[in-house]
Design a protein around this motif. Sequence first.
Motif, PDB file in Angstrom:
ATOM      1  N   PRO A  29      53.770  53.940 -36.977  1.00 45.60           N
ATOM      2  CA  PRO A  29      53.506  55.374 -36.805  1.00 45.60           C
ATOM      3  C   PRO A  29      54.034  56.158 -38.008  1.00 45.60           C
ATOM      4  O   PRO A  29      55.069  55.801 -38.576  1.00 45.60           O
ATOM      5  N   VAL A  56      55.331  62.697 -34.100  1.00 52.14           N
ATOM      6  CA  VAL A  56      54.202  61.798 -34.346  1.00 52.14           C
ATOM      7  C   VAL A  56      53.035  62.213 -33.452  1.00 52.14           C
ATOM      8  O   VAL A  56      53.123  63.183 -32.704  1.00 52.14           O
ATOM      9  N   GLU A  65      52.886  56.453 -29.873  1.00 56.54           N
ATOM     10  CA  GLU A  65      53.567  56.407 -31.164  1.00 56.54           C
ATOM     11  C   GLU A  65      55.063  56.662 -31.001  1.00 56.54           C
ATOM     12  O   GLU A  65      55.883  56.090 -31.728  1.00 56.54           O
TER      13      GLU A  65
END
Length: 278
Positions: free
Chosen positions: A150, A89, A94
């Motif tokens: 995310p 990510v 995140e």
Amino acid sequence: MALSLDIVTIGVPQVEAARAFYTSLFSTSAVAITAAEDGHAVTTRLDLHGTGQLALHRMDALAADAGTDPAASDPAASGFRGYVLSSIVGGPAEVRALLDAATAHGATVVKPAKKQLFGEFSAVCRAPDGTVWKLAAAAKKDTDPVPDPPRPTETAVFLGVARPKASKMFYEALGMTADRDYGDKFVDFTLTDGVCRLGLLPRKALAKDAGVDERGDGFSALALTHTAASRTDVDALLAAADEAGAETTAATTRTGAGAYEGHFTDPDGYRWNITTPA
């Protein structure tokens, strides 16, 4: 014609429960579902926001497909299956958010979210189905607001192998191109849009990076799938794999869904399905 990792299939005890976990984690939806005779799903496939697809297959059915006795196919749930799945990510925040979502839905933390030895920010968790996931940040610092939820920018599968250099030669014979090559320490392959990245590490090093004991045996509960453009490409890839040292585990056949497919295991025993679209 080149091999790519289009679908990653993992064996799970209950498809419905696994689907609920992964859809909650990745905020994605099923793209294909097949029901068993008893009304329960045998397999479901999830799109990981354009970074490949994750298929969830009932453990006994996946074992039967692989030619393993379903009665003896219990995975080493507390041991190492030989591979790690990874979701990459944007930044550290995140990673934390993804780990929080995973644990809220039943995952256990193996390594907490933090900066690692060589500057990578990552965490490791074990999903309720037993699969080990590494959650990693592409950047060292957060630069944008954290999206909710995310979304992965990349999905990868890291295989524990005897010798990455030898495994690299096998996959190059099937048309893959090495991206980062550190000899027998680490190799991965060039990523193309819409598919998962494939990486190779020594089994012991991969287990250490994930924070798990390298010991483990039993059914690995993993199958890797390449979707070829034609029957000719299926045959060509199977022939190339055979010449490079793979073991062909099933002759090509047409499935009930209309796809043409064949199977092989690479020199380290990982199973590949080569198929045309249904």
